[in-house]
Motif scaffolding. Sequence first.
Motif, mmCIF file in Angstrom:
data_model
loop_
_atom_site.group_PDB
_atom_site.id
_atom_site.type_symbol
_atom_site.label_atom_id
_atom_site.label_comp_id
_atom_site.label_asym_id
_atom_site.label_seq_id
_atom_site.Cartn_x
_atom_site.Cartn_y
_atom_site.Cartn_z
ATOM 1 N N ALA A 41 2.850 -10.761 3.014
ATOM 2 C CA ALA A 41 2.417 -9.408 2.667
ATOM 3 C C ALA A 41 3.256 -8.839 1.532
ATOM 4 O O ALA A 41 2.729 -8.150 0.629
ATOM 5 N N LEU A 42 4.550 -9.117 1.540
ATOM 6 C CA LEU A 42 5.423 -8.644 0.470
ATOM 7 C C LEU A 42 5.023 -9.257 -0.863
ATOM 8 O O LEU A 42 5.002 -8.566 -1.895
ATOM 9 N N ARG A 43 4.699 -10.528 -0.862
ATOM 10 C CA ARG A 43 4.295 -11.179 -2.121
ATOM 11 C C ARG A 43 3.081 -10.474 -2.726
ATOM 12 O O ARG A 43 3.020 -10.270 -3.947
ATOM 13 N N ARG A 44 2.117 -10.108 -1.912
ATOM 14 C CA ARG A 44 0.941 -9.405 -2.416
ATOM 15 C C ARG A 44 1.331 -8.072 -3.033
ATOM 16 O O ARG A 44 0.858 -7.708 -4.122
ATOM 17 N N GLN A 45 2.202 -7.334 -2.379
ATOM 18 C CA GLN A 45 2.610 -6.028 -2.914
ATOM 19 C C GLN A 45 3.435 -6.192 -4.195
ATOM 20 O O GLN A 45 3.314 -5.389 -5.123
ATOM 21 N N VAL A 46 4.264 -7.216 -4.244
ATOM 22 C CA VAL A 46 5.035 -7.473 -5.467
ATOM 23 C C VAL A 46 4.092 -7.787 -6.631
ATOM 24 O O VAL A 46 4.273 -7.286 -7.750
ATOM 25 N N GLU A 47 3.083 -8.605 -6.389
ATOM 26 C CA GLU A 47 2.101 -8.901 -7.444
ATOM 27 C C GLU A 47 1.485 -7.621 -7.981
ATOM 28 O O GLU A 47 1.337 -7.450 -9.202
ATOM 29 N N LEU A 48 1.116 -6.721 -7.075
ATOM 30 C CA LEU A 48 0.477 -5.481 -7.511
ATOM 31 C C LEU A 48 1.427 -4.637 -8.350
ATOM 32 O O LEU A 48 1.025 -4.041 -9.361
ATOM 33 N N GLU A 49 2.708 -4.587 -7.951
ATOM 34 C CA GLU A 49 3.647 -3.804 -8.770
ATOM 35 C C GLU A 49 3.877 -4.457 -10.132
ATOM 36 O O GLU A 49 3.983 -3.762 -11.150
ATOM 37 N N LEU A 50 3.958 -5.772 -10.157
ATOM 38 C CA LEU A 50 4.165 -6.444 -11.440
ATOM 39 C C LEU A 50 3.034 -6.127 -12.420
ATOM 40 O O LEU A 50 3.253 -6.009 -13.629
ATOM 41 N N ARG A 51 1.837 -5.963 -11.905
ATOM 42 C CA ARG A 51 0.712 -5.654 -12.788
ATOM 43 C C ARG A 51 0.787 -4.234 -13.334
ATOM 44 O O ARG A 51 0.147 -3.905 -14.333
ATOM 45 N N LEU A 52 1.534 -3.386 -12.662
ATOM 46 C CA LEU A 52 1.755 -2.032 -13.186
ATOM 47 C C LEU A 52 2.877 -2.000 -14.212
ATOM 48 O O LEU A 52 3.012 -1.039 -14.967
ATOM 49 N N ALA A 87 -7.826 0.912 -14.745
ATOM 50 C CA ALA A 87 -6.622 1.128 -13.946
ATOM 51 C C ALA A 87 -6.443 -0.006 -12.956
ATOM 52 O O ALA A 87 -7.373 -0.372 -12.233
ATOM 53 N N PRO A 88 -5.244 -0.592 -12.886
ATOM 54 C CA PRO A 88 -5.016 -1.692 -11.940
ATOM 55 C C PRO A 88 -4.911 -1.171 -10.508
ATOM 56 O O PRO A 88 -4.656 0.009 -10.268
ATOM 57 N N GLU A 89 -5.088 -2.070 -9.566
ATOM 58 C CA GLU A 89 -4.915 -1.721 -8.152
ATOM 59 C C GLU A 89 -3.450 -1.388 -7.891
ATOM 60 O O GLU A 89 -2.545 -2.069 -8.375
ATOM 61 N N LEU A 90 -3.229 -0.344 -7.111
ATOM 62 C CA LEU A 90 -1.871 0.084 -6.801
ATOM 63 C C LEU A 90 -1.334 -0.626 -5.556
ATOM 64 O O LEU A 90 -2.109 -1.005 -4.668
ATOM 65 N N PRO A 91 -0.013 -0.782 -5.472
ATOM 66 C CA PRO A 91 0.563 -1.243 -4.204
ATOM 67 C C PRO A 91 0.233 -0.250 -3.087
ATOM 68 O O PRO A 91 -0.068 0.918 -3.332
ATOM 69 N N SER A 92 0.314 -0.725 -1.863
ATOM 70 C CA SER A 92 0.007 0.101 -0.698
ATOM 71 C C SER A 92 1.297 0.597 -0.050
ATOM 72 O O SER A 92 2.142 -0.206 0.359
ATOM 73 N N ARG A 93 1.424 1.905 0.037
ATOM 74 C CA ARG A 93 2.583 2.479 0.735
ATOM 75 C C ARG A 93 2.569 2.064 2.206
ATOM 76 O O ARG A 93 3.593 1.668 2.772
ATOM 77 N N GLU A 94 1.410 2.162 2.826
ATOM 78 C CA GLU A 94 1.298 1.824 4.243
ATOM 79 C C GLU A 94 1.668 0.371 4.497
ATOM 80 O O GLU A 94 2.426 0.056 5.426
ATOM 81 N N ALA A 95 1.152 -0.541 3.668
ATOM 82 C CA ALA A 95 1.444 -1.961 3.860
ATOM 83 C C ALA A 95 2.922 -2.255 3.630
ATOM 84 O O ALA A 95 3.520 -3.083 4.341
#
Length: 313
Positions: free
Chosen positions: A89-100, A40-48
């Motif tokens: 910080a947004l770029r990191r969260q976008v990367e995580l969503e793209l992996r999902l 399972a890939p790492e999920l984006p963070s709601r808090e972040a």
Amino acid sequence: MNLLQRVIESEADGLGIPGLVEALRDLRTASQKRRYRGAAPELPSREATISLVDGLTAALYPRHFGPFGLRAREVDGFVERKLADNLTALRRQVELELRLSGEKNGPDHAVARRAGEIVAAFAATLPKVRALLDTDIRAAFEGDPSAKSIDEIIFCFPGVFAIIRHRLAHQIYRLGVPMLARIVAESAHSQTGIDIHPGAQIEEGFFIDHGTGVVIGETTVIGRKVRLYQAVTLGAKRFETDGDGALLKNYPRHPIVEDNVVIYAGATVLGRITIGRGSSIGGNVWLTHSVPPDSNVTQAFAREESFHGGGGI
């Protein structure tokens, strides 16, 4: 015996903490195997995500949402820091969503590059977002006699809080990052009671007065200088299905509201219908058909009433 049956039968015996941990691990593993290939890939963070949007809001309105006592000569530096930190910080969260998404199996450098492109495109929209928000804030000031100043509206009005988050979330959504956009929208929903799907297209000068209970669906299109009151729903009339009975997605199913429309408290407008420009939709009306420009739609027993605004506290 399937996993669900094992869990049900184990209830009678009492699992204890170790047994609960094992049962939950088994359920989690089975769920992840249905959704992912491999680990399972790492999920984006709601808090972040919520935090970075608050930071971007401060960059848009630093006098209101920046630190107390921020001096005029310090504003540009503050905005620069907020943009740098929160876009990173947004770029990191976008990367995580793209992996999902469908890109999750691509090479790391390709996903990172795509995330950078998305965030750069988003950043380029921020002046436009600020300009649109200024028209929304002005519409609130002009539309509510209780409002004493622009600053009061920015600080205090739930409709403005919600539309700030919506305009940011909409840009994220249209750039292909729907989960992060939905996190932003649902955070605003939980704080204001105003539920705007990030896919909704809203033009300038939009004002939600009071706001509690407003629902605006994903494919809604709202023109210029539209005003809504509390408990208005712009929703779908029905959900279409495919040959197997599965719900169809990504098709227009919510209203088009043209320029200079007012929709009063409790009105429900459903389906891909058009509310013509300059129309007034009365309180508690249930509307499922298009109406021409300059219509005045009221409840059957109050058809002769005219509606002239109001709603300020």
